[in-house]
Design a protein around this motif. Structure first.
Motif, PDB file in Angstrom:
ATOM      1  N   GLY A 158       0.508  -1.184   0.001  1.00 62.98           N
ATOM      2  CA  GLY A 158      -0.613  -0.116   0.192  1.00 62.98           C
ATOM      3  C   GLY A 158       0.782   1.268  -0.106  1.00 62.98           C
ATOM      4  N   ALA A 159       2.142   0.750   0.988  1.00 60.59           N
ATOM      5  CA  ALA A 159       3.061   2.640   1.071  1.00 60.59           C
ATOM      6  C   ALA A 159       3.488   2.508  -0.512  1.00 60.59           C
ATOM      7  CB  ALA A 159       3.787   2.541   1.973  1.00 60.59           C
ATOM      8  N   GLY A 160       3.947   2.013  -1.270  1.00 58.97           N
ATOM      9  CA  GLY A 160       4.275   1.282  -1.916  1.00 58.97           C
ATOM     10  C   GLY A 160       3.854   2.168  -3.593  1.00 58.97           C
ATOM     11  N   THR A 161       2.524   1.866  -3.188  1.00 51.76           N
ATOM     12  CA  THR A 161       1.252   2.051  -4.532  1.00 51.76           C
ATOM     13  C   THR A 161       1.458   3.780  -4.188  1.00 51.76           C
ATOM     14  OG1 THR A 161       0.931   0.058  -4.643  1.00 51.76           O
ATOM     15  CG2 THR A 161      -0.847   1.986  -5.424  1.00 51.76           C
ATOM     16  N   LEU A 162       1.024   3.775  -3.201  1.00 54.06           N
ATOM     17  CA  LEU A 162       1.119   5.627  -2.675  1.00 54.06           C
ATOM     18  C   LEU A 162       2.293   6.239  -3.308  1.00 54.06           C
ATOM     19  CD1 LEU A 162      -1.295   4.937   0.361  1.00 54.06           C
ATOM     20  CD2 LEU A 162      -2.174   5.945  -1.631  1.00 54.06           C
ATOM     21  N   SER A 163       3.421   5.166  -2.861  1.00 48.50           N
ATOM     22  CA  SER A 163       4.203   6.407  -2.675  1.00 48.50           C
ATOM     23  C   SER A 163       4.644   6.954  -4.453  1.00 48.50           C
ATOM     24  CB  SER A 163       5.562   6.891  -2.431  1.00 48.50           C
ATOM     25  OG  SER A 163       5.500   5.625  -0.948  1.00 48.50           O
ATOM     26  N   LEU A 164       4.487   5.932  -5.717  1.00 46.92           N
ATOM     27  CA  LEU A 164       5.094   5.717  -6.619  1.00 46.92           C
ATOM     28  C   LEU A 164       3.780   6.952  -7.345  1.00 46.92           C
ATOM     29  CD1 LEU A 164       5.809   4.715  -9.558  1.00 46.92           C
ATOM     30  CD2 LEU A 164       4.237   3.015  -9.090  1.00 46.92           C
ATOM     31  N   GLU A 165       2.385   6.629  -6.450  1.00 42.42           N
ATOM     32  CA  GLU A 165       0.559   7.630  -6.904  1.00 42.42           C
ATOM     33  C   GLU A 165       1.428   9.083  -7.189  1.00 42.42           C
ATOM     34  OE1 GLU A 165      -3.371   8.759  -6.699  1.00 42.42           O
ATOM     35  OE2 GLU A 165      -2.103   6.862  -5.827  1.00 42.42           O
ATOM     36  N   ALA A 166       2.549   9.154  -6.172  1.00 40.47           N
ATOM     37  CA  ALA A 166       2.815  10.717  -5.228  1.00 40.47           C
ATOM     38  C   ALA A 166       3.399  11.002  -6.766  1.00 40.47           C
ATOM     39  CB  ALA A 166       3.274  11.138  -4.172  1.00 40.47           C
ATOM     40  N   LEU A 167       4.931  10.604  -6.928  1.00 39.09           N
ATOM     41  CA  LEU A 167       6.222  10.489  -7.558  1.00 39.09           C
ATOM     42  C   LEU A 167       5.401  11.152  -9.237  1.00 39.09           C
ATOM     43  CD1 LEU A 167       9.008  11.337  -8.231  1.00 39.09           C
ATOM     44  CD2 LEU A 167       8.922   8.504  -8.533  1.00 39.09           C
ATOM     45  N   VAL A 168       4.404   9.627  -9.705  1.00 40.74           N
ATOM     46  CA  VAL A 168       4.100  10.482 -10.748  1.00 40.74           C
ATOM     47  C   VAL A 168       3.494  11.150 -11.188  1.00 40.74           C
ATOM     48  CG1 VAL A 168       2.348   9.255 -13.005  1.00 40.74           C
ATOM     49  CG2 VAL A 168       4.270   7.698 -12.101  1.00 40.74           C
ATOM     50  N   LEU A 199       3.435  14.424  -9.557  1.00 42.84           N
ATOM     51  CA  LEU A 199       4.427  15.439  -9.517  1.00 42.84           C
ATOM     52  C   LEU A 199       5.119  15.907 -10.741  1.00 42.84           C
ATOM     53  CD1 LEU A 199       4.978  15.336  -5.655  1.00 42.84           C
ATOM     54  CD2 LEU A 199       3.907  17.104  -6.818  1.00 42.84           C
ATOM     55  N   LEU A 200       6.105  14.356 -10.831  1.00 47.59           N
ATOM     56  CA  LEU A 200       6.247  13.762 -12.421  1.00 47.59           C
ATOM     57  C   LEU A 200       5.710  14.884 -13.747  1.00 47.59           C
ATOM     58  CD1 LEU A 200       9.067  11.628 -11.716  1.00 47.59           C
ATOM     59  CD2 LEU A 200       9.757  13.679 -11.871  1.00 47.59           C
ATOM     60  N   ALA A 201       3.786  14.280 -13.737  1.00 41.90           N
ATOM     61  CA  ALA A 201       3.326  14.859 -14.864  1.00 41.90           C
ATOM     62  C   ALA A 201       2.997  16.614 -14.790  1.00 41.90           C
ATOM     63  CB  ALA A 201       2.286  13.689 -14.355  1.00 41.90           C
ATOM     64  N   ALA A 235      -1.468  18.857  -4.095  1.00 41.12           N
ATOM     65  CA  ALA A 235      -2.159  18.049  -2.663  1.00 41.12           C
ATOM     66  C   ALA A 235      -2.140  17.274  -2.787  1.00 41.12           C
ATOM     67  CB  ALA A 235      -3.952  19.298  -2.509  1.00 41.12           C
ATOM     68  N   LEU A 236      -3.129  16.324  -3.684  1.00 48.40           N
ATOM     69  CA  LEU A 236      -3.716  14.964  -3.814  1.00 48.40           C
ATOM     70  C   LEU A 236      -2.358  14.196  -3.769  1.00 48.40           C
ATOM     71  CD1 LEU A 236      -5.734  14.643  -7.392  1.00 48.40           C
ATOM     72  CD2 LEU A 236      -5.821  14.112  -4.420  1.00 48.40           C
ATOM     73  N   ALA A 237      -0.704  14.646  -4.230  1.00 46.61           N
ATOM     74  CA  ALA A 237       0.461  13.617  -4.088  1.00 46.61           C
ATOM     75  C   ALA A 237       1.074  14.226  -2.789  1.00 46.61           C
ATOM     76  CB  ALA A 237       2.037  14.934  -4.910  1.00 46.61           C
ATOM     77  N   VAL A 238       0.766  15.306  -1.603  1.00 44.11           N
ATOM     78  CA  VAL A 238       0.853  15.357  -0.087  1.00 44.11           C
ATOM     79  C   VAL A 238       0.211  14.335   0.367  1.00 44.11           C
ATOM     80  CG1 VAL A 238       1.380  17.248   1.274  1.00 44.11           C
ATOM     81  CG2 VAL A 238       2.072  17.833  -0.753  1.00 44.11           C
TER      82      VAL A 238
END
Length: 117
Positions: free
Chosen positions: A21-31, A33-35, A56-59
């Motif tokens: 779960g943490a990895g999924t959310l971390s990857l989502e945050a990174l994507v 911000l990079l998008a 805000a969604l990434a944070v």
């Protein structure tokens, strides 16, 4: 044997699922911000409100990734996916990212249910 629950084979299944779960959310945050910049360049018309919503969604995704020990964090992660889908009202590409990450999150929830029962 027949009456006993199936073991996952993991030493600490709860920890493994939290990591997923943490990895999924971390990857989502990174994507997310990079998008921002590619969306601005290619898609155009990504205003300040949309950029603020993406940040805000990434944070929120990073904060939730750190709180996966709490039971409610899984429900909050599901709400986060819905909010990202609603971000599609601000820009069509956010809807695309929302669909992708909603599917990834649904798979993470499925794995969680299979491992933890």
């Amino acid at each position: 044997m027949a009456g006993q629950p199936r073991r996952s084979g993991l030493r600490n299944p709860e920890r493994a699922v939290r990591g997923l779960g943490a990895g999924t959310l971390s990857l989502e945050a990174l994507v997310l911000l990079l998008a921002i910049q590619p969306i601005r360049v290619v898609g155009g018309d990504l205003g300040g409100a949309a950029i603020g919503a993406v940040v805000a969604l990434a944070v929120a995704a990073v904060v939730l990734a750190g709180m996966m020990r709490r039971q409610w964090a899984w429900n909050a992660g599901t709400v986060l996916q819905g909010l990202l889908l609603l971000g599609g009202l601000l820009h069509w590409s956010l809807l695309g990212l929302g669909i992708i990450f909603a599917l990834v999150w649904a798979y993470a929830l499925h794995v969680r249910r299979v491992i933890l029962g």
